[in-house]
Every structure is written in structure tokens, then in C-alpha cells.
Enzyme design. Sequence first.
Site, PDB file in Angstrom:
ATOM      1  N   ASP A  38      -0.785  -7.525 -13.207  1.00 14.81           N
ATOM      2  CA  ASP A  38       0.154  -7.438 -12.088  1.00 14.81           C
ATOM      3  C   ASP A  38       0.858  -8.778 -11.901  1.00 14.81           C
ATOM      4  OD1 ASP A  38       0.130  -5.177  -9.538  1.00 14.81           O
ATOM      5  OD2 ASP A  38       1.134  -7.107  -9.151  1.00 14.81           O
ATOM      6  N   ASP A  64       4.109 -10.063 -15.933  1.00 10.49           N
ATOM      7  CA  ASP A  64       5.400  -9.507 -15.536  1.00 10.49           C
ATOM      8  C   ASP A  64       5.750  -8.467 -16.597  1.00 10.49           C
ATOM      9  OD1 ASP A  64       7.946  -8.795 -14.894  1.00 10.49           O
ATOM     10  OD2 ASP A  64       8.766 -10.820 -14.877  1.00 10.49           O
ATOM     11  N   TYR A 169      16.754   3.897  -9.230  1.00  7.63           N
ATOM     12  CA  TYR A 169      15.340   4.295  -9.231  1.00  7.63           C
ATOM     13  C   TYR A 169      15.161   5.664  -9.903  1.00  7.63           C
ATOM     14  CZ  TYR A 169      10.627   5.205  -7.484  1.00  7.63           C
ATOM     15  OH  TYR A 169       9.285   5.481  -7.394  1.00  7.63           O
ATOM     16  N   LYS A 173      13.198   6.488 -13.484  1.00 11.41           N
ATOM     17  CA  LYS A 173      12.024   7.369 -13.536  1.00 11.41           C
ATOM     18  C   LYS A 173      12.263   8.562 -14.463  1.00 11.41           C
ATOM     19  CE  LYS A 173       9.314   4.999 -10.875  1.00 11.41           C
ATOM     20  NZ  LYS A 173       8.096   4.388 -11.429  1.00 11.41           N
ATOM     21  N   THR A 204       1.241   4.003   0.158  1.00 10.89           N
ATOM     22  CA  THR A 204       0.896   2.730  -0.495  1.00 10.89           C
ATOM     23  C   THR A 204       1.725   1.641   0.200  1.00 10.89           C
ATOM     24  OG1 THR A 204       2.719   2.749  -2.078  1.00 10.89           O
ATOM     25  CG2 THR A 204       0.725   3.939  -2.730  1.00 10.89           C
TER      26      THR A 204
HETATM   27  N1  LIG Z   1       4.100   5.466  -3.444  1.00  4.70           N
HETATM   28  C1  LIG Z   1       4.858   6.509  -3.744  1.00  4.70           C
HETATM   29  O1  LIG Z   1       5.105   7.368  -2.902  1.00  4.70           O
HETATM   30  C2  LIG Z   1       5.418   6.643  -5.126  1.00  4.70           C
HETATM   31  C3  LIG Z   1       6.120   7.831  -5.422  1.00  4.70           C
HETATM   32  C4  LIG Z   1       6.618   8.004  -6.697  1.00  4.70           C
HETATM   33  C5  LIG Z   1       6.442   7.027  -7.655  1.00  4.70           C
HETATM   34  N2  LIG Z   1       5.772   5.879  -7.335  1.00  4.70           N
HETATM   35  C6  LIG Z   1       5.613   4.882  -8.387  1.00  4.70           C
HETATM   36  O2  LIG Z   1       4.279   4.495  -8.464  1.00  4.70           O
HETATM   37  C7  LIG Z   1       4.192   3.178  -8.998  1.00  4.70           C
HETATM   38  C8  LIG Z   1       3.256   2.361  -8.123  1.00  4.70           C
HETATM   39  O3  LIG Z   1       3.831   2.282  -6.835  1.00  4.70           O
HETATM   40  P1  LIG Z   1       2.956   2.034  -5.530  1.00  4.70           P
HETATM   41  O4  LIG Z   1       3.396   3.002  -4.520  1.00  4.70           O
HETATM   42  O5  LIG Z   1       1.540   1.921  -5.885  1.00  4.70           O
HETATM   43  O6  LIG Z   1       3.574   0.620  -5.071  1.00  4.70           O
HETATM   44  P2  LIG Z   1       2.891  -0.786  -4.750  1.00  4.70           P
HETATM   45  O7  LIG Z   1       4.017  -1.664  -4.354  1.00  4.70           O
HETATM   46  O8  LIG Z   1       1.740  -0.600  -3.838  1.00  4.70           O
HETATM   47  O9  LIG Z   1       2.311  -1.250  -6.177  1.00  4.70           O
HETATM   48  C9  LIG Z   1       3.165  -1.642  -7.204  1.00  4.70           C
HETATM   49  C10 LIG Z   1       2.523  -2.821  -7.909  1.00  4.70           C
HETATM   50  O10 LIG Z   1       3.357  -3.160  -9.025  1.00  4.70           O
HETATM   51  C11 LIG Z   1       3.446  -4.564  -9.088  1.00  4.70           C
HETATM   52  N3  LIG Z   1       4.662  -4.946  -9.796  1.00  4.70           N
HETATM   53  C12 LIG Z   1       5.951  -4.814  -9.412  1.00  4.70           C
HETATM   54  N4  LIG Z   1       6.776  -5.311 -10.345  1.00  4.70           N
HETATM   55  C13 LIG Z   1       5.992  -5.761 -11.351  1.00  4.70           C
HETATM   56  C14 LIG Z   1       6.248  -6.374 -12.604  1.00  4.70           C
HETATM   57  N5  LIG Z   1       7.499  -6.657 -13.003  1.00  4.70           N
HETATM   58  N6  LIG Z   1       5.205  -6.714 -13.387  1.00  4.70           N
HETATM   59  C15 LIG Z   1       3.937  -6.453 -12.998  1.00  4.70           C
HETATM   60  N7  LIG Z   1       3.625  -5.876 -11.820  1.00  4.70           N
HETATM   61  C16 LIG Z   1       4.652  -5.543 -11.009  1.00  4.70           C
HETATM   62  C17 LIG Z   1       3.445  -5.031  -7.647  1.00  4.70           C
HETATM   63  O11 LIG Z   1       3.062  -6.414  -7.551  1.00  4.70           O
HETATM   64  C18 LIG Z   1       2.423  -4.083  -7.036  1.00  4.70           C
HETATM   65  O12 LIG Z   1       1.116  -4.621  -7.098  1.00  4.70           O
HETATM   66  C19 LIG Z   1       5.609   2.643  -9.061  1.00  4.70           C
HETATM   67  O13 LIG Z   1       6.079   2.750 -10.387  1.00  4.70           O
HETATM   68  C20 LIG Z   1       6.362   3.592  -8.154  1.00  4.70           C
HETATM   69  O14 LIG Z   1       7.722   3.693  -8.501  1.00  4.70           O
HETATM   70  C21 LIG Z   1       5.268   5.662  -6.095  1.00  4.70           C
END
Ligand SMILES: NC(=O)c1ccc[n+]([C@@H]2O[C@H](COP(=O)([O-])OP(=O)(O)OC[C@H]3O[C@@H](n4cnc5c(N)ncnc54)[C@H](O)[C@@H]3O)[C@@H](O)[C@H]2O)c1
Length: 256
Positions: A38, A64, A169, A173, A204
Site C-alpha cells: 500500500d 505505489d 472511474y 473499472k 470503507t
Molecule cells: N468501497 C466501495 O464501495 C467500492 C465499490 C466499488 C469498488 N471499490 C474499489 O475497491 C477498491 C478498494 O477500495 P476501498 O473502498 O477499500 O477504499 P480504501 O480507500 O479504504 O482503500 C484503498 C487503499 O488503496 C490504497 N491506494 C490508493 N492508491 C494506491 C496506489 N497508487 N498504490 C498503492 N496503494 C494505493 C490506499 O492507500 C488505501 O489503503 C478500490 O479499487 C475501489 O475502487 C470500492
Amino acid sequence: MNGRLQGRVAVITGGASGIGRGAGLRFAQEGAKIVIADLDREAGERTAAEIRAQGGAAVFIRTDTASAADNDAMAQKALDEYGRLDILIASAGISHAGYDPAHPGSQRRCPIVDKPLEEWERVIRVNLTGVMLSNQAAARRMIKAGNGGAIVNVSSIAAIGPAPMLADYSVSKAGVLMLTRVLALELAPHKIRVNCILPGHIRTPMTAGLYETAQLMPPIGRYGEPADTAAALLFFASDDSSYITGKHLAVDGGRT
Ligand SMILES: NC(=O)c1ccc[n+]([C@@H]2O[C@H](COP(=O)([O-])OP(=O)(O)OC[C@H]3O[C@@H](n4cnc5c(N)ncnc54)[C@H](O)[C@@H]3O)[C@@H](O)[C@H]2O)c1
């Protein structure tokens, strides 16, 4: 500990928080050794410590996922630390270019006609190119080891239902969904399966504050939790899905 991932090693991008963190906690309970990758060092170290505190094995590597070199070091970390790499969960993602983890839920919605190129490019870079790079780094090592493997990408229901004001976005996806299908065919001869989940509205840090409006409530009558996505990720990561590849599964409480 004995479970469905006993003896396996899993790398989880975005593993510090939310969906990735939920997968790390669950996979460790199922016997996997975990590499949390992360951007956020503090949260990542904290999640790895949490896993160890519950009796599991976990290390953190600052990554990253937009960087090819970082993805390479991340995949190598699994080999250096635990001697193998069986599973990749690609969950790292941003909801828009200026997303600030200190201000969750601060999505900048913007019509495509007003979208600054830098914002578009940043979202595509992290959410699509970053997933490709992580898949590539993991697959190269899995192929070399010859033990097969499972890659599970985290897309979104935005991949199949257009999200106005969030074109970057949505497109990123949708790209992850097709990347998953193409890679599944390319990697099938190596016994590496590639699938993805499409989360709906999961509570989240990324979505904190977003769900106050009742219109978003999924038919099932509650928002999702990281434990819900972890269960679906576990299915694709484990031998329970050993004959399934190139597929996507919406985890959305009936939303789509
Ligand atoms: N939460 C939702 O409702 C939801 C819905 C659909 C899709 N998603 C997808 O799920 C995934 C996780 O999202 P989440 O809700 O857990 O969000 P979150 O923000 O809680 O977690 C995302 C994590 O990714 C890390 N991150 C961001 N950019 C990064 C990079 N360049 N390199 C390494 N780490 C990086 C952040 O530091 C964070 O710890 C994402 O891809 C998001 O698009 C989430």
C-alpha cells in the site's frame, strides 16, 4: 490455524484499508501468509500488525501500484519473505485524482466536458494501469514457479453501469473487467486463474459519508462491509473456484 488457504501466500494491493484490509484479515484466518502492499505506510503497518495479533503471518511493503518498479518489488517481497506467491488481490484504487485519504468521501464529481486531463490520467494510471502492472509482476513469478495461482482484481459495479460525473472511474473499472478476461485466457495454460469482483456500496474509508442518501440503499436493505467482499475474494482465491476463470461477480446486495 487451518483453512482454505493453508500454505498459500497472498499479496494484497490496497491492503492497508477497506476491502483490501478485510481480505487480509480473512485470508490470514484461512491460513494464508500475507504481504500487505500500500501507499500508506502507517495504515499498512497497522494492518499487518493486526493480522499478526490474530495469530497470522503478515508483512508490509510500501508500494505505489502506479509504478512498475514498485509492483516488481512487491511481488518479489512474497518470494523473499515466504518463498512463494500464490494469490494476488489487486484492490488498490482511487475514486478520483485528488482523493485524499485524510478526507474520505471527498470524491470530486465532474462532467467529462470539464474534466482536466491530469485527473483523467491519474485515475486511469492508478485504477487500470496499476492493476495491469500488479497482475504482470505477480504472473511473471507465478509462471516461473510453475505452481499455478489465482489473481483477483477489484473492479466495481461502475464497470457495468455508467456513473455520470465519474467517467474516469467508470472507464478504469470497465478496463479492469476486460483486462481480467483477456489475462484469464493468456494465463490459463499456466494454471493461473484470473477473476474479478464488482463491489457495490461497501462501507470503507473511501466511501465514508457517501451513504447518507437513502437512494443508494441496495435492495438487500443494508450497505456492504469488507467482510462481504472478503468472502467473494476468498472464493476466487481458493480452490473452491478451481474451474472458474475470466469471470466477474457483483457483490452489491442486489444493486445491479
Ligand atoms: N468501497 C466501495 O464501495 C467500492 C465499490 C466499488 C469498488 N471499490 C474499489 O475497491 C477498491 C478498494 O477500495 P476501498 O473502498 O477499500 O477504499 P480504501 O480507500 O479504504 O482503500 C484503498 C487503499 O488503496 C490504497 N491506494 C490508493 N492508491 C494506491 C496506489 N497508487 N498504490 C498503492 N496503494 C494505493 C490506499 O492507500 C488505501 O489503503 C478500490 O479499487 C475501489 O475502487 C470500492
